[in-house]
Design a protein around this motif. Sequence first.
Motif, PDB file in Angstrom:
ATOM      1  N   GLN A  17       0.823  -1.217   0.000  1.00  0.00           N
ATOM      2  CA  GLN A  17       0.000   0.000   0.000  1.00  0.00           C
ATOM      3  C   GLN A  17       0.862   1.275   0.000  1.00  0.00           C
ATOM      4  O   GLN A  17       0.364   2.367  -0.224  1.00  0.00           O
ATOM      5  N   VAL A  18       2.155   1.117   0.296  1.00  0.00           N
ATOM      6  CA  VAL A  18       3.036   2.281   0.393  1.00  0.00           C
ATOM      7  C   VAL A  18       3.185   2.947  -0.983  1.00  0.00           C
ATOM      8  O   VAL A  18       3.435   2.245  -1.966  1.00  0.00           O
ATOM      9  N   PRO A  19       3.053   4.276  -1.044  1.00  0.00           N
ATOM     10  CA  PRO A  19       3.205   4.938  -2.354  1.00  0.00           C
ATOM     11  C   PRO A  19       4.565   4.599  -2.971  1.00  0.00           C
ATOM     12  O   PRO A  19       5.584   4.630  -2.287  1.00  0.00           O
ATOM     13  N   GLY A  20       4.527   4.230  -4.229  1.00  0.00           N
ATOM     14  CA  GLY A  20       5.784   3.932  -4.943  1.00  0.00           C
ATOM     15  C   GLY A  20       6.223   2.480  -4.839  1.00  0.00           C
ATOM     16  O   GLY A  20       7.148   2.053  -5.511  1.00  0.00           O
ATOM     17  N   CYS A  21       5.579   1.697  -3.988  1.00  0.00           N
ATOM     18  CA  CYS A  21       6.006   0.308  -3.781  1.00  0.00           C
ATOM     19  C   CYS A  21       5.208  -0.703  -4.608  1.00  0.00           C
ATOM     20  O   CYS A  21       5.410  -1.905  -4.458  1.00  0.00           O
ATOM     21  N   GLN A  22       4.283  -0.220  -5.438  1.00  0.00           N
ATOM     22  CA  GLN A  22       3.392  -1.158  -6.139  1.00  0.00           C
ATOM     23  C   GLN A  22       4.175  -2.122  -7.033  1.00  0.00           C
ATOM     24  O   GLN A  22       5.143  -1.742  -7.683  1.00  0.00           O
ATOM     25  N   LEU A  23       3.697  -3.353  -7.048  1.00  0.00           N
ATOM     26  CA  LEU A  23       4.330  -4.396  -7.863  1.00  0.00           C
ATOM     27  C   LEU A  23       3.334  -4.902  -8.899  1.00  0.00           C
ATOM     28  O   LEU A  23       2.122  -4.862  -8.674  1.00  0.00           O
ATOM     29  N   ASN A 230      11.313  -5.913   5.908  1.00  0.00           N
ATOM     30  CA  ASN A 230      11.896  -4.566   6.096  1.00  0.00           C
ATOM     31  C   ASN A 230      10.950  -3.622   6.832  1.00  0.00           C
ATOM     32  O   ASN A 230      11.187  -2.415   6.874  1.00  0.00           O
ATOM     33  N   GLY A 231       9.842  -4.153   7.367  1.00  0.00           N
ATOM     34  CA  GLY A 231       8.906  -3.305   8.117  1.00  0.00           C
ATOM     35  C   GLY A 231       8.162  -2.317   7.250  1.00  0.00           C
ATOM     36  O   GLY A 231       7.616  -1.323   7.757  1.00  0.00           O
ATOM     37  N   ILE A 232       8.089  -2.568   5.928  1.00  0.00           N
ATOM     38  CA  ILE A 232       7.391  -1.591   5.087  1.00  0.00           C
ATOM     39  C   ILE A 232       5.887  -1.650   5.363  1.00  0.00           C
ATOM     40  O   ILE A 232       5.362  -2.693   5.765  1.00  0.00           O
ATOM     41  N   GLY A 233       5.220  -0.551   5.153  1.00  0.00           N
ATOM     42  CA  GLY A 233       3.777  -0.501   5.389  1.00  0.00           C
ATOM     43  C   GLY A 233       3.305   0.930   5.499  1.00  0.00           C
ATOM     44  O   GLY A 233       4.113   1.872   5.460  1.00  0.00           O
ATOM     45  N   GLU A 234       2.005   1.074   5.655  1.00  0.00           N
ATOM     46  CA  GLU A 234       1.384   2.404   5.745  1.00  0.00           C
ATOM     47  C   GLU A 234       2.158   3.329   6.694  1.00  0.00           C
ATOM     48  O   GLU A 234       2.578   2.914   7.777  1.00  0.00           O
ATOM     49  N   ARG A 235       2.328   4.563   6.309  1.00  0.00           N
ATOM     50  CA  ARG A 235       3.005   5.607   7.122  1.00  0.00           C
ATOM     51  C   ARG A 235       4.399   5.142   7.590  1.00  0.00           C
ATOM     52  O   ARG A 235       5.267   4.904   6.781  1.00  0.00           O
ATOM     53  N   ALA A 236       4.566   4.945   8.911  1.00  0.00           N
ATOM     54  CA  ALA A 236       5.884   4.549   9.433  1.00  0.00           C
ATOM     55  C   ALA A 236       6.102   3.046   9.330  1.00  0.00           C
ATOM     56  O   ALA A 236       7.121   2.523   9.795  1.00  0.00           O
ATOM     57  N   GLN A 274      14.724  -4.003  -3.516  1.00  0.00           N
ATOM     58  CA  GLN A 274      14.968  -3.652  -4.925  1.00  0.00           C
ATOM     59  C   GLN A 274      13.663  -3.609  -5.715  1.00  0.00           C
ATOM     60  O   GLN A 274      13.393  -2.660  -6.443  1.00  0.00           O
ATOM     61  N   MET A 275      12.831  -4.639  -5.521  1.00  0.00           N
ATOM     62  CA  MET A 275      11.608  -4.694  -6.333  1.00  0.00           C
ATOM     63  C   MET A 275      10.648  -3.570  -5.974  1.00  0.00           C
ATOM     64  O   MET A 275       9.955  -3.029  -6.829  1.00  0.00           O
ATOM     65  N   MET A 276      10.604  -3.211  -4.692  1.00  0.00           N
ATOM     66  CA  MET A 276       9.658  -2.172  -4.272  1.00  0.00           C
ATOM     67  C   MET A 276      10.279  -0.774  -4.284  1.00  0.00           C
ATOM     68  O   MET A 276       9.656   0.189  -3.841  1.00  0.00           O
ATOM     69  N   ARG A 277      11.506  -0.692  -4.749  1.00  0.00           N
ATOM     70  CA  ARG A 277      12.208   0.590  -4.834  1.00  0.00           C
ATOM     71  C   ARG A 277      12.175   1.323  -3.486  1.00  0.00           C
ATOM     72  O   ARG A 277      11.913   2.514  -3.398  1.00  0.00           O
ATOM     73  N   MET A 278      12.449   0.579  -2.438  1.00  0.00           N
ATOM     74  CA  MET A 278      12.367   1.118  -1.074  1.00  0.00           C
ATOM     75  C   MET A 278      13.687   0.778  -0.365  1.00  0.00           C
ATOM     76  O   MET A 278      13.865  -0.346   0.125  1.00  0.00           O
ATOM     77  N   PRO A 279      14.628   1.742  -0.324  1.00  0.00           N
ATOM     78  CA  PRO A 279      15.934   1.434   0.281  1.00  0.00           C
ATOM     79  C   PRO A 279      15.789   1.039   1.755  1.00  0.00           C
ATOM     80  O   PRO A 279      14.911   1.533   2.452  1.00  0.00           O
ATOM     81  N   VAL A 280      16.665   0.148   2.200  1.00  0.00           N
ATOM     82  CA  VAL A 280      16.681  -0.235   3.620  1.00  0.00           C
ATOM     83  C   VAL A 280      17.615   0.737   4.327  1.00  0.00           C
ATOM     84  O   VAL A 280      18.751   0.933   3.878  1.00  0.00           O
ATOM     85  N   GLN A 281      17.145   1.351   5.409  1.00  0.00           N
ATOM     86  CA  GLN A 281      18.005   2.324   6.098  1.00  0.00           C
ATOM     87  C   GLN A 281      19.268   1.609   6.593  1.00  0.00           C
ATOM     88  O   GLN A 281      19.210   0.435   7.013  1.00  0.00           O
ATOM     89  N   ALA A 282      20.402   2.317   6.558  1.00  0.00           N
ATOM     90  CA  ALA A 282      21.690   1.678   6.875  1.00  0.00           C
ATOM     91  C   ALA A 282      21.685   1.064   8.279  1.00  0.00           C
ATOM     92  O   ALA A 282      22.262  -0.004   8.499  1.00  0.00           O
ATOM     93  N   ASN A 283      21.041   1.731   9.228  1.00  0.00           N
ATOM     94  CA  ASN A 283      21.071   1.206  10.603  1.00  0.00           C
ATOM     95  C   ASN A 283      19.855   0.341  10.929  1.00  0.00           C
ATOM     96  O   ASN A 283      19.553   0.114  12.095  1.00  0.00           O
ATOM     97  N   LYS A 284      19.170  -0.168   9.920  1.00  0.00           N
ATOM     98  CA  LYS A 284      18.013  -1.048  10.166  1.00  0.00           C
ATOM     99  C   LYS A 284      18.504  -2.326  10.860  1.00  0.00           C
ATOM    100  O   LYS A 284      19.453  -2.962  10.402  1.00  0.00           O
ATOM    101  N   ALA A 285      17.812  -2.700  11.934  1.00  0.00           N
ATOM    102  CA  ALA A 285      18.183  -3.919  12.658  1.00  0.00           C
ATOM    103  C   ALA A 285      18.151  -5.122  11.720  1.00  0.00           C
ATOM    104  O   ALA A 285      17.316  -5.197  10.824  1.00  0.00           O
ATOM    105  N   ILE A 286      19.046  -6.027  11.904  1.00  0.00           N
ATOM    106  CA  ILE A 286      19.155  -7.326  11.206  1.00  0.00           C
ATOM    107  C   ILE A 286      19.626  -7.212   9.751  1.00  0.00           C
ATOM    108  O   ILE A 286      20.554  -7.909   9.357  1.00  0.00           O
ATOM    109  N   VAL A 287      18.996  -6.362   8.943  1.00  0.00           N
ATOM    110  CA  VAL A 287      19.272  -6.389   7.503  1.00  0.00           C
ATOM    111  C   VAL A 287      19.889  -5.101   6.945  1.00  0.00           C
ATOM    112  O   VAL A 287      20.173  -5.025   5.748  1.00  0.00           O
TER     113      VAL A 287
END
Length: 379
Positions: A17-23, A230-236, A274-287
């Motif tokens: 549902q995140v803007p820009g993440c549509q597949l 990656n915790g992606i989803g609505e808003r935060a 990569q597919m959702m064009r949503m970079p993972v923040q550098a300090n994201k836990a685990i990944v």
Amino acid sequence: MSQRVYIFDTTLRDGEQVPGCQLTTEEKVVVAKELERLGVDIIEAGFPVSSPGDFRSVVEISKAVTEPTVCALSRAVRADIDAAADALKQAKRGRIHTGIGSSDIHIRNKFNSTREQILEQAVDAVKHARNLVDDVEFYAEDAGRADLEFLARLVERVIAAGATVVNIPDTTGYCLPHQYGERIKYIYDHVPNVDKAIISIHCHNDLGLATANTLAGIMNGARQVEVTINGIGERAGNTSLEEIVMAMKVHKDMGFVTGVDSTRLFPVSQLVSQMMRMPVQANKAIVGRNAFAHSSGIHQDGFLKHADTYEIMNPHEVGVPKSSIVLTARSGRHALKHRLELLGYKYDKPTLDGIYRRFLDLADVRKEVNDKDLMELVR
Ligand code: KIV
Ligand code: ZN
């Protein structure tokens, strides 16, 4: 004996549902197959009534995966539920996820309705869905802000109507961990038929508490968690799958296990990013890029003596090839010596001291010193 917690992945629904993440449907099938390989129990594949494309995605994912249950979202509206059931026809195991707002804020402002009408609509939706599939999950939207006594009544009624799973979403990411945990406990203590269904946790991250709230839910009895890569989803965003899986794995003494192959976490995270064009923040836990990177002298020295000093899990456990030592102006001699040795250079102490001084001058300018810089420096 450890207790099993079911992983319900909603990357392809709440995440998408995140803007820009549509597949596209084809891309969703690729992700769904990777989620199957990862070992998730349920894949929420989409919201079929929302668009022909989403309908087709649920159909194709239903055909493509065999192990996980495929779930389709709907509102508590018969036409939505019918569309969800149609889209799931070819699933080996299909689940309809239907629901309605449960907080007074939603009941009044969104539905212009009353608690009694909401109860009726919820029961009707669950009964209708149960006529079409065996597995029906009900979501009590905005349960994080709902009146607790009403929420318990709603949960009791939808279980009596045939819900197999009841989702208690903190839709707005409002709760603090102890508050969310208390809500789940209240449901277990006040809903007489609660053992006839699985209670599910669905948290949003508006206060950065989604993972903590999800753990609080599990510790108070919930046995399904709704998460995204990656915790992606609505808003935060939503609770991140990798964080919750590794929290249970690192803290085995909590007594919970999942069916996830944690060594697939990093590759799946990269794929989704990569597919959702949503970079993972550098300090994201685990990944995140820095999750296993050590950059200060004190940490590097400890890590080089024994990895356990600064790592609570092995990078291989989550599919990260190796930890890294990043050379910056905060790095110490031990890390510099280590990197030089890896590059084939060994020096006595006075020579190393001299190189270290020049290294610091360079690092102040360069921010990060790479192998090429180092080789030029020693030459
Ligand atoms: O956050 C939420 O309440 C949801 C429901 C649709 C489950 O995503
Ligand atoms: Zn949500």
